[in-house]
Design a protein around this motif. Structure first.
Motif, PDB file in Angstrom:
ATOM      1  N   ALA A 117       0.821  -1.219   0.000  1.00  0.00           N
ATOM      2  CA  ALA A 117       0.000   0.000   0.000  1.00  0.00           C
ATOM      3  C   ALA A 117       0.852   1.266   0.000  1.00  0.00           C
ATOM      4  CB  ALA A 117      -0.942   0.004   1.198  1.00  0.00           C
ATOM      5  N   LEU A 118       2.171   1.126   0.220  1.00  0.00           N
ATOM      6  CA  LEU A 118       3.049   2.296   0.187  1.00  0.00           C
ATOM      7  C   LEU A 118       3.893   2.247  -1.078  1.00  0.00           C
ATOM      8  CD1 LEU A 118       4.428   2.324   3.870  1.00  0.00           C
ATOM      9  CD2 LEU A 118       2.397   3.462   2.995  1.00  0.00           C
ATOM     10  N   ASN A 119       4.000   3.392  -1.757  1.00  0.00           N
ATOM     11  CA  ASN A 119       4.823   3.455  -2.961  1.00  0.00           C
ATOM     12  C   ASN A 119       6.297   3.309  -2.581  1.00  0.00           C
ATOM     13  OD1 ASN A 119       6.272   4.228  -5.223  1.00  0.00           O
ATOM     14  ND2 ASN A 119       4.745   5.732  -5.851  1.00  0.00           N
ATOM     15  N   PRO A 120       6.952   2.232  -3.081  1.00  0.00           N
ATOM     16  CA  PRO A 120       8.328   1.972  -2.634  1.00  0.00           C
ATOM     17  C   PRO A 120       9.324   3.039  -3.074  1.00  0.00           C
ATOM     18  CG  PRO A 120       7.701   0.472  -4.406  1.00  0.00           C
ATOM     19  CD  PRO A 120       6.462   1.222  -4.017  1.00  0.00           C
ATOM     20  N   LYS A 121       8.958   3.859  -4.067  1.00  0.00           N
ATOM     21  CA  LYS A 121       9.899   4.848  -4.591  1.00  0.00           C
ATOM     22  C   LYS A 121       9.761   6.199  -3.880  1.00  0.00           C
ATOM     23  CE  LYS A 121      11.366   2.531  -8.362  1.00  0.00           C
ATOM     24  NZ  LYS A 121      12.535   1.722  -8.023  1.00  0.00           N
ATOM     25  N   GLN A 122       8.745   6.359  -3.015  1.00  0.00           N
ATOM     26  CA  GLN A 122       8.555   7.648  -2.349  1.00  0.00           C
ATOM     27  C   GLN A 122       9.091   7.603  -0.925  1.00  0.00           C
ATOM     28  OE1 GLN A 122       4.387   8.571  -2.639  1.00  0.00           O
ATOM     29  NE2 GLN A 122       4.599   9.424  -4.683  1.00  0.00           N
ATOM     30  N   THR A 123       9.597   8.750  -0.459  1.00  0.00           N
ATOM     31  CA  THR A 123      10.054   8.809   0.925  1.00  0.00           C
ATOM     32  C   THR A 123       8.826   8.928   1.830  1.00  0.00           C
ATOM     33  OG1 THR A 123      10.175  11.201   0.956  1.00  0.00           O
ATOM     34  CG2 THR A 123      12.152  10.040   0.248  1.00  0.00           C
ATOM     35  N   ILE A 124       9.061   8.655   3.120  1.00  0.00           N
ATOM     36  CA  ILE A 124       7.980   8.747   4.095  1.00  0.00           C
ATOM     37  C   ILE A 124       7.351  10.138   4.068  1.00  0.00           C
ATOM     38  CG2 ILE A 124       7.457   8.562   6.567  1.00  0.00           C
ATOM     39  CD1 ILE A 124       8.285   5.952   4.955  1.00  0.00           C
ATOM     40  N   GLY A 125       8.225  11.166   3.959  1.00  0.00           N
ATOM     41  CA  GLY A 125       7.737  12.539   3.919  1.00  0.00           C
ATOM     42  C   GLY A 125       6.783  12.757   2.754  1.00  0.00           C
ATOM     43  N   GLU A 126       7.119  12.207   1.598  1.00  0.00           N
ATOM     44  CA  GLU A 126       6.254  12.382   0.413  1.00  0.00           C
ATOM     45  C   GLU A 126       4.939  11.626   0.585  1.00  0.00           C
ATOM     46  OE1 GLU A 126       9.546  12.889  -3.170  1.00  0.00           O
ATOM     47  OE2 GLU A 126       9.057  10.900  -2.428  1.00  0.00           O
ATOM     48  N   ILE A 127       5.033  10.404   1.136  1.00  0.00           N
ATOM     49  CA  ILE A 127       3.833   9.578   1.283  1.00  0.00           C
ATOM     50  C   ILE A 127       2.824  10.262   2.200  1.00  0.00           C
ATOM     51  CG2 ILE A 127       2.971   7.411   2.251  1.00  0.00           C
ATOM     52  CD1 ILE A 127       5.607   6.109   1.301  1.00  0.00           C
ATOM     53  N   ILE A 128       3.313  10.764   3.333  1.00  0.00           N
ATOM     54  CA  ILE A 128       2.392  11.395   4.286  1.00  0.00           C
ATOM     55  C   ILE A 128       2.018  12.799   3.827  1.00  0.00           C
ATOM     56  CG2 ILE A 128       2.083  12.106   6.691  1.00  0.00           C
ATOM     57  CD1 ILE A 128       4.068  10.005   7.487  1.00  0.00           C
ATOM     58  N   GLY A 129       2.987  13.483   3.153  1.00  0.00           N
ATOM     59  CA  GLY A 129       2.754  14.862   2.754  1.00  0.00           C
ATOM     60  C   GLY A 129       1.730  14.998   1.648  1.00  0.00           C
ATOM     61  N   ARG A 130       1.633  13.971   0.779  1.00  0.00           N
ATOM     62  CA  ARG A 130       0.747  14.070  -0.384  1.00  0.00           C
ATOM     63  C   ARG A 130      -0.711  14.366  -0.013  1.00  0.00           C
ATOM     64  NH1 ARG A 130      -0.833  15.992  -4.739  1.00  0.00           N
ATOM     65  NH2 ARG A 130      -2.298  14.717  -5.912  1.00  0.00           N
ATOM     66  N   PRO A 131      -1.356  13.585   0.875  1.00  0.00           N
ATOM     67  CA  PRO A 131      -2.739  13.925   1.213  1.00  0.00           C
ATOM     68  C   PRO A 131      -2.864  15.276   1.914  1.00  0.00           C
ATOM     69  CG  PRO A 131      -1.999  12.000   2.478  1.00  0.00           C
ATOM     70  CD  PRO A 131      -0.956  12.293   1.473  1.00  0.00           C
ATOM     71  N   ALA A 132      -1.870  15.660   2.728  1.00  0.00           N
ATOM     72  CA  ALA A 132      -1.934  16.953   3.411  1.00  0.00           C
ATOM     73  C   ALA A 132      -1.887  18.080   2.380  1.00  0.00           C
ATOM     74  CB  ALA A 132      -0.771  17.083   4.382  1.00  0.00           C
ATOM     75  N   GLU A 133      -1.086  17.881   1.341  1.00  0.00           N
ATOM     76  CA  GLU A 133      -0.960  18.856   0.270  1.00  0.00           C
ATOM     77  C   GLU A 133      -2.259  18.927  -0.538  1.00  0.00           C
ATOM     78  OE1 GLU A 133       2.522  17.744  -1.987  1.00  0.00           O
ATOM     79  OE2 GLU A 133       1.819  18.963  -3.668  1.00  0.00           O
ATOM     80  N   PHE A 134      -2.815  17.728  -0.837  1.00  0.00           N
ATOM     81  CA  PHE A 134      -3.992  17.633  -1.704  1.00  0.00           C
ATOM     82  C   PHE A 134      -5.239  18.175  -1.011  1.00  0.00           C
ATOM     83  CE2 PHE A 134      -7.622  15.106  -3.309  1.00  0.00           C
ATOM     84  CZ  PHE A 134      -7.582  15.490  -4.639  1.00  0.00           C
ATOM     85  N   TYR A 135      -5.461  17.771   0.240  1.00  0.00           N
ATOM     86  CA  TYR A 135      -6.701  18.155   0.915  1.00  0.00           C
ATOM     87  C   TYR A 135      -6.594  19.495   1.629  1.00  0.00           C
ATOM     88  CZ  TYR A 135      -8.492  13.458   0.083  1.00  0.00           C
ATOM     89  OH  TYR A 135      -8.934  12.305  -0.502  1.00  0.00           O
ATOM     90  N   GLU A 136      -5.404  19.814   2.152  1.00  0.00           N
ATOM     91  CA  GLU A 136      -5.262  21.012   2.976  1.00  0.00           C
ATOM     92  C   GLU A 136      -4.620  22.156   2.211  1.00  0.00           C
ATOM     93  OE1 GLU A 136      -5.443  20.865   6.887  1.00  0.00           O
ATOM     94  OE2 GLU A 136      -6.946  19.485   6.091  1.00  0.00           O
ATOM     95  N   GLY A 137      -4.040  21.857   1.062  1.00  0.00           N
ATOM     96  CA  GLY A 137      -3.355  22.886   0.289  1.00  0.00           C
ATOM     97  C   GLY A 137      -2.077  23.372   0.952  1.00  0.00           C
TER      98      GLY A 137
END
Lengths: 550, 318
Positions: free
Chosen positions: A370-390
């Motif tokens: 369920a986690l993209n192996p090529k992304q860092t932890i910061g990117e994985i968690i940051g993506r929804p925060a960026e998408f939903y919270e701007g």
């Protein structure tokens, strides 16, 4: 009594190394001793990485690719296996020592009929003709209570259910009447109700032929039913060994005690929500189908309230995950509605607004995939925060740090890491943080602990519990493990064949009288009592076992 | 089995649609070739009138879509038109040539496919040994050299320095079968060298890919010897990718022979195609291209069916 019996397997100071890097060998088993007498069953338990399977295979003189026996002796019936030439080893394997693997579905060759794979070993070892061996196979199928024993072997593996296949594999191991069988987690992949039949079948046949066995598992309650002696392993070291009753009653080592106590984690059931409360999510009379013809879900209804956990339980194929797909909008229902805070949600996720999407989040069973192996932890968690919270820049970084703090991982250490650098439990925590990043009101947890060791799973459950009280989240907990239900649920929904069989507050659900199916599920959960299986089989009789098989 | 028939019928339908699309592309491409046939046939000295007359006679004065439809209608009735250069019926011109090409392709395939399978299985069995490495290097060298080069090397060593085989592959329809095999030995070997590497490497990779499967480990733990593990347990599950590569290479044996036929002066369809392009003999070019396209489509269909038949889950439903 063991003193009178002959020693069958004697392993002394066994050391095994794994090839971890080019020209680098790390020791993974650090000097383990095993003494097994004829007809005796030894339980090997421990968490993943304890070296259980590696030791089990070494008892056959076998190491997986990239592993080697680097020290110690493996003596089977007076013969040293660790340096035996391959042709001689082959004569022992299958004939005198047999193996039963964790996943029968993966361990049967999909291209050959079951009975052809069964007779392969005796024919290879020149034990009788094909016809004799086929007759014997049918006899073993009958002994293992497989349906249609005369005919089932002529099917291909994919045409037979998982529990039946697991019994067929036990029959296959018996084909040459070996002196020793290695059972490597033979029931881990099965539902509790199926597990019972396989356990009963294995125990019967091992007793009948007086076969010695090494039973490998991570489930204490299961090993308690099967083994005469239990050995606990931790990271390739022996922790302690004792006969089953002693081990259960008075474990000496702290690690063993901690394993024993896992099953004691239990959260108090929260008071039922007031009748006037609007549920966060309300599932109303849902029917659903994948092909537009056969209904998978029939009239499924239940409510999920703020700060409460609803556990949806049932065997595989009962419709738990399909219900989750309907709620998330991945599978539009053919009838019924999903309401969110009293408002109907559009059936398709593509028609839902960003606000509606953010409020329904998911955590998956396999954190690995369920986690993209090529992304860092910061990117994985940051993506929804960026998408939903701007969020972006330092604000985003601050939010990710906050989330990492919430899941008890040190932000500066983990921010730049890749999923492959984390353990299974840590990956699952990242999955939780990713769901939280969207600031949802409702989270679906799909078998989030079933791929984890018990100690790690308990940590995840405690974390989810803490987050629930801090953030007032509603959880839908999909699981087939009733121990998990007991520890975390407020409300329980029991599903079978796509229908809700029974539902109610947890305390009521675990108290009789039950619906017959709930009863079957509850009574099938192994208990830490060596006589549990015997008593259960007696109380159920023939009919009970059959009911479990269907 | 009914499912299989349904799949085959469906794929055949798709194949026909593809073929139709390909026919438009072929016709368009030929249309784009520079120059004018009438001009080419009549030479520099022709008057404008004679050119116009010849164009009318050949139907070249009609618009391209009109000519395409007329041609397509003919093809559906088995009439590929007349060769512009020789005035012969295209079908009768291509027929013997195509059977020559098929013969060479089958000859090469009969050697290359078993050889590639054998080498692939052996390389998987003795992987990382000197045998594996030598096979890999050998087949890769063969595939990396252009086929005309391989052809000339074979001629140099097997026809000139050691006159064991004929360097020219001129055959006649009444030639005996064994004589034909002898004449075609060098072009067939050239093709074998070119296609073996691909099939062998895929066989090896497909088998090795499966060696980590739990059922392979199970077979080993049952005391099954290594060669049986490979042949009986790994190979039956590796068929799908292998069949695909074999089909692709068989198609290449039919459609990619142009250079080899030219080198060995073999009267196959490839040579005919090259001759016809230089002569601007459009009907022949179009027919040849259509046959090539149909070959690809049919062999790919055969590969799909083969992959389905090799999968027990699809063969034996629940």
């Amino acid at each position: 009594m063991n003193d009178k019996k002959e020693v069958l397997l004697k392993i002394r100071d066994l050391r095994i190394e794994a090839n971890t890097d080019v020209n680098r060998w790390d020791e993974i088993v650090h000097g383990v001793d095993i003494t097994l007498h004829k007809g005796e069953v030894l339980g090997l338990i421990g968490e993943s990485g304890a070296g259980k399977s590696t030791i089990g295979l070494a008892a056959m003189g076998f190491t997986r690719d990239g592993c080697r026996i680097s020290g110690g002796t493996v003596e089977f019936d007076g013969m040293e296996l660790s340096n035996m030439p391959k042709p001689q080893l082959r004569k022992l394997r299958g004939a005198r020592i047999a193996y039963v693997a964790q996943s029968a579905a993966a361990s049967f060759n999909p291209s050959h009929r079951i009975i052809d794979q069964h007779t392969e070993s005796p024919l290879q070892h020149s034990l009788g003709t094909r016809l004799e061996n086929e007759a014997d196979a049918k006899e073993l199928y009958r002994k293992l209570q497989l349906p249609n024993p005369d005919e089932i072997g002529f099917r291909y593996p994919h045409q037979v259910s998982g529990g039946q296949l697991q019994r067929a594999m036990t029959a296959m191991a018996m084909a040459c009447r070996p002196d020793l069988i290695i059972f490597d987690e033979p029931t881990t992949a099965l539902d509790v109700t199926t597990q019972i039949e396989v356990l009963a079948a294995i125990r019967n046949i091992v007793e009948q032929f007086d076969t010695a066995a090494i039973y490998i598992t991570h489930d204490l309650a299961v090993v308690a039913q099967m083994a005469d002696t239990i050995k606990v392993l931790l990271k390739g070291n022996e922790v302690e060994e004792a006969d089953t009753q002693t081990m259960l009653d008075s474990p000496k080592d702290d690690y063993t005690k901690s394993l024993w106590s896992v099953r004691e984690f239990k959260r108090e059931q929260k008071p039922a929500p007031a009748a006037s409360d609007t549920p966060v999510v309300s599932v109303k009379n849902i029917d659903a189908s994948y092909d537009g013809q056969i209904n998978i879900l029939h009239d499924v209804s239940f409510d999920l309230h703020r700060g409460r956990t609803v556990a949806v339980v049932g065997e595989s194929g009962s419709g738990k995950s399909t219900t989750a797909r309907v709620i998330t909008g991945l599978l539009p229902p053919s009838a019924g509605t999903i309401e969110f805070n009293g408002e109907p949600l559009p059936p398709r996720h593509t028609d839902r607004s960003k606000e509606q999407l953010r409020n329904v989040q998911m955590i998956y069973q396999m954190a690995d995939t369920a986690l993209n192996p090529k992304q860092t932890i910061g990117e994985i968690i940051g993506r929804p925060a960026e998408f939903y919270e701007g969020l972006s820049g330092s604000q985003l970084r601050r939010r990710v740090n906050e989330l990492l703090d919430m899941i008890e991982l040190e932000p500066d250490t983990y921010y730049r890491r890749l999923p492959s650098e984390l353990s299974g439990g840590q990956k699952q925590r990242i999955g939780i943080a990713r769901a939280l990043a969207a600031k949802p009101e409702f989270i679906i947890c799909d078998e989030v602990t079933s791929a984890l060791d018990q100690l790690v799973a308990e940590g995840i459950l405690r974390l989810l519990d803490r987050l629930q009280s801090e953030l007032d989240l509603a959880y839908m907990f999909i699981t087939h493990d009733l121990a998990t239900v007991r520890s975390i649920a407020d409300h329980v929904v029991v599903m079978q064949y796509g229908r809700v069989v029974e539902q109610g507050p947890k305390d009521e659900m675990f108290r009789p009288p039950h619906d017959p199916y709930t009863d079957l599920l509850l009574s099938s959960v192994p208990e830490m009592d060596p006589d549990w299986l015997t008593k259960l089989l007696e109380s159920r009789g023939e009919d009970g076992l059959k009911a479990a098989g269907n | 089995m009914n499912d299989l028939v349904a799949i085959v019928v469906k794929r055949l339908g798709f194949g026909l649609v593809t073929l139709l699309a390909v026919s438009i592309i072929i016709f368009g491409a030929v249309e784009l070739l520079p120059g004018d046939l009438a001009q080419a046939v009549l030479g520099q000295g022709a008057t404008e009138e004679t050119v116009r007359e010849l164009r009318a006679q050949l139907g070249l004065d009609r618009s391209p879509p009109e000519r395409y439809l007329a041609w397509l209608g003919g093809v559906f009735q088995g009439d590929f038109g007349q060769s512009l250069a020789s005035k012969k019926d295209v079908a009768s011109l291509i027929g013997p040539r195509f059977s020559n090409t098929l013969f060479l392709a089958l000859y090469a395939a009969a050697i290359a496919v078993p050889l590639a399978m054998f080498l692939g299985i052996a390389a998987a069995l003795y992987r990382n040994s000197w045998f594996d490495r030598a096979t890999n290097v050998g087949t890769l060298t063969a595939i990396s050299s252009p086929e005309f080069f391989v052809g000339y090397i074979l001629i140099l060593f097997l026809a000139i320095k050691n006159p064991w085989f004929p360097a020219l592959s001129n055959v006649t329809p009444d030639m005996a079968f064994t004589e034909r095999l002898n004449r075609l030995f060098l072009p067939a070997m050239t093709m074998v060298l070119v296609v073996t590497a691909h099939m062998m490497r895929m066989t090896r990779a497909a088998i090795i890919n499966l060696l980590a499967s739990p059922y392979i480990e199970m077979a080993r733990l049952k005391g099954v010897p290594q060669y049986k593990v490979i042949v009986k347990h790994a190979l039956p599950n590796a068929w799908a990718p292998i069949i695909n590569v074999v089909a692709l290479n068989l198609a290449y044996l039919i459609t990619g022979v142009v250079l080899v036929e030219v080198v060995f002066v073999y009267p196959g369809i490839g040579q005919l195609l090259v001759d016809s392009v230089t002569k601007r003999d459009f009907p022949v070019v179009q027919a040849c291209c259509l046959i090539f396209a149909a070959t690809y489509i049919l062999l790919n269909l055969a590969a799909d069916v083969g992959a389905i038949v090799s999968n027990p889950r699809l063969r034996h439903r629940k």
